[in-house]
Write a protein that holds these residues in place. Structure first.
Motif: not given
Lengths: 303, 367
Positions: A1-7
């Motif tokens: 699962m890709a890692i979501e980079l969040k603001m």
């Protein structure tokens, strides 16, 4: 699962920010500690550091995009050996600034970040081209202009040199002008407001010169408290005579302008100080800037 | 250990071994920084006859000028505030005689007539400033407390207590910035010595090794408050040690001692070693200002100072012992009285500034 980079929220009050610049491109390898992007908040431009490892798979919010909500997904990182991820459901949230702006104007394009903005202002000569910039940079550029123009001008204040300004209002000045002209002070505002004034008073008169029309050393003293926003002081002075003692007490000029979402502040007041025609486009996160000019009365003595 | 006296705080005695090497290093670093030893070696300036006569003349000029100013104030010709320097003449004359007038700057508070006269500026223009005439040194717009002469590098003349110290730090910074070899002499009083910005300035002056000599003119009273009542540490020369500024304690009623102290202090500063804090112990015979009835001290105290510590009498004694006659000195007094009388006449008859002067010297440029 890709890692979501969040603001990220880079200050306690931050709700939106501008994704100013990406420092990594799609396909780049990311190590923990790498700086991924520069994010502009209501107070400063901060570096966004990676804690994950992998490859920057997809950038979802382009550089220059304003009003990116905190927690919006801005990019995806694929861990080692992963497939290309699917596009996530969540879209980056944006505020609705357009209807709040009073005058019609060209919205600056997100990729270039700079566009000319038409503003009617009788104080500005016809044919002047305007640029849009942040208050912080306008202040910095004004100081740099004056310092280039006249070698007697120096800037002195808390964190103005090595830290580049508590909120980066003096960014780059130390590198350009050196430590003699960009001076870090202890936290002693009353003291260096006086020292700045005294330096301006003492430098001009020399070699028995008659009263000169141009000011002596202009000392730009910048007291900045930890919780306040960029403050700068321009001391217009030649040699003070009567009322000098009152002008010492009244000398702080703090520059901070409150810009609410969507509003555009007329540049004439600031440009008067900055000597630079500029327009200040509102940032929805709210950059504080209100202009308070204390009373002062710089005077010349008769020599 | 003997039994402690009632009321004293007893601290447990630390065994010497418990101290780490670093502590001992720190302790020896913390010393009462002082130039007193250097000063004691040559405590009175070995002046020539000519120099002493000049000191005498200059101090007497201040004395007679101030007496006349007091008189004019009483006649209503001088308005506002008027702070007289009578009794303190040796401080200004002693220190300023050691200045390099091409390079050095001076700043003081509102008791500034003496400092101005020390430059040799025509007493007429100073008296005319007191009476608010156009011929005055600040065009009649400053008055007693706001006399300036940037030509002489004299930066006032300030009404706000202690403000001049930070400004003096700035003047010193300008000397350093311009690399002109000059130093700043910043005077303030025992009352002003408790102001916060004084210590802010001490810190920055020591941090950046600014070329400045801080001079506390301790005349024992901050208006009506004796320094014992307002200062926890009345030995003001010690107050710089926290910032590693060396101190000196000087008898401000002896012009030769003041001059000798100036030599030591200025040499230290010009060698780039940073600031000096000089305490000049002096006394003012009159009240704080003309409006002060001075009920906070006895007539006997003032008389005692006049009789036993007067700086002019002391120098006169030295001159006479050195061979000068009373007549020589009387001649000087006579000449000075004439000079001061002429200044007073000028100040009384000189025209006031035109009303249009209200609009000048207010802003640097047009707005």
């Amino acid at each position: 699962m890709a890692i979501e980079l969040k603001m990220p929220a880079l200050s306690p009050t931050m709700e939106h920010g501008t994704l100013a610049k990406w420092l990594k491109a799609e396909g780049d390898r990311i190590e923990p500690g790498d700086i991924l992007a520069e994010i502009e908040t209501d107070k400063a431009t901060m570096e966004f550091e990676a804690i994950d490892e992998g490859v920057l798979e997809k950038i979802l919010v382009a550089a220059g995009t304003e009003d990116v909500a905190v927690c919006a997904v801005i990019a995806l990182i694929a861990a080692e050996g992963e497939e290309a991820p699917s596009v996530p459901q969540q879209q980056p949230a944006r505020a609705e600034p357009v209807e709040a702006r009073p005058e019609p104007q060209d919205r600056p394009s997100t990729s270039s970040g700079r566009a000319s903005v038409a503003i009617a202002d009788p104080a500005i000569p016809a044919g002047t081209t305007l640029t849009s910039t942040t208050v912080r940079e306008a202040l910095r550029d004004a100081m740099a202009e004056e310092m280039r123009r006249d070698g007697r001008v120096f800037v002195m204040g808390e964190e103005v040199a090595e830290y580049q300004g508590a909120y980066k209002v003096t960014q780059g000045l130390l590198a350009e002008f050196g430590p003699k002209r960009v001076i870090d002070t202890p936290i002693t505002e009353y003291g260096f407001a006086g020292i700045g004034t005294g330096a301006a008073a003492g430098a001009g008169a020399g070699a028995g010169a008659a009263a000169s029309p141009s000011p002596a050393i202009s000392a730009i003293t910048a007291p900045t408290a930890t919780s306040s926003v960029p403050a700068g002081t321009r001391i217009f002075s030649s040699t003070p005579s009567s009322m000098a003692s009152n002008s010492i007490v009244a000398l702080s000029v703090s520059i901070s302008a409150m810009i609410s979402p969507g509003s555009i502040r007329s540049p004439s007041a600031l440009s008067h100080l900055a000597s630079v025609p500029c327009s200040i486009v509102g940032e929805s996160a709210g950059i504080f800037s209100s202009i308070a000019m204390a009373q002062y009365s710089p005077t010349k003595t008769s020599v | 250990m003997s039994a402690p006296e009632r009321g004293t705080l007893v601290l447990a005695k630390q065994p010497a071994k418990a101290k780490k090497a670093a502590d001992v290093g720190d302790d020896s670093d913390f010393i009462l920084r002082s130039l007193q030893e250097a000063f004691e070696k040559a405590k009175r300036y070995a002046a020539t006859d000519a120099e002493m006569m000049e000191f005498y003349r200059q101090m007497l000029l201040i004395r007679r000028f101030e007496e006349k100013a007091g008189q004019l104030y009483g006649l209503g010709l001088i308005g506002g505030f008027c702070h007289l320097y009578i009794g303190q003449e040796a401080v200004a004359i002693g220190l300023q005689s050691a200045l390099d007038n091409e390079r050095d700057s001076v700043i003081t508070g509102y008791r500034d007539h003496g400092h101005m006269l020390a430059y040799g500026i025509d007493p007429k223009v100073i008296m005319a400033e007191l009476t608010g005439r156009e011929a005055g040194i600040s065009k009649g717009k400053g008055g007693s407390m706001h006399m300036f002469s940037t030509e002489h590098k004299f930066y006032g003349g300030h009404g706000i207590v202690g403000a001049q110290v930070a400004l003096g730090g700035g003047l010193a910074l300008a000397h350093q910035y311009n690399e002109d070899g000059g130093l700043c002499l910043a005077y303030f009083g025992d009352g002003a010595a408790n102001q916060g910005q004084v210590y802010e300035t001490f810190n920055m002056a020591a941090l950046w090794k600014l070329p400045i000599v801080f001079v506390v003119e301790d005349n024992q009273y901050a208006m009506g408050t004796a320094s014992k009542r307002s200062s926890a540490e009345t030995r003001f020369s010690r107050r710089g040690t926290a910032f590693r500024i060396p101190g000196m304690e000087v008898n401000g009623m002896d012009v030769l001692e003041v001059r000798a102290a100036a030599e030591v202090a200025f040499a230290h500063v010009r060698a780039g070693k940073g600031p000096v804090l000089m305490e000049c112990n002096t006394y003012r015979y009159r009240g704080h200002s003309m409006s002060d009835p001075a009920k906070y001290r006895t007539r006997e105290e003032v008389q005692d100072q006049r009789d036993h510590h007067d700086p002019i009498e002391r120098l006169k004694k030295t001159l006479i012992e050195g061979g000068k006659s009373e007549d020589d000195l009387k001649a000087i007094d006579k000449a000075i009285r004439a000079e001061v009388a002429a200044a007073a006449d000028f100040a009384e008859t000189s025209p006031e500034p035109a009303a249009s002067e209200l609009y000048t010297d207010v802003l640097v440029e047009a707005y």
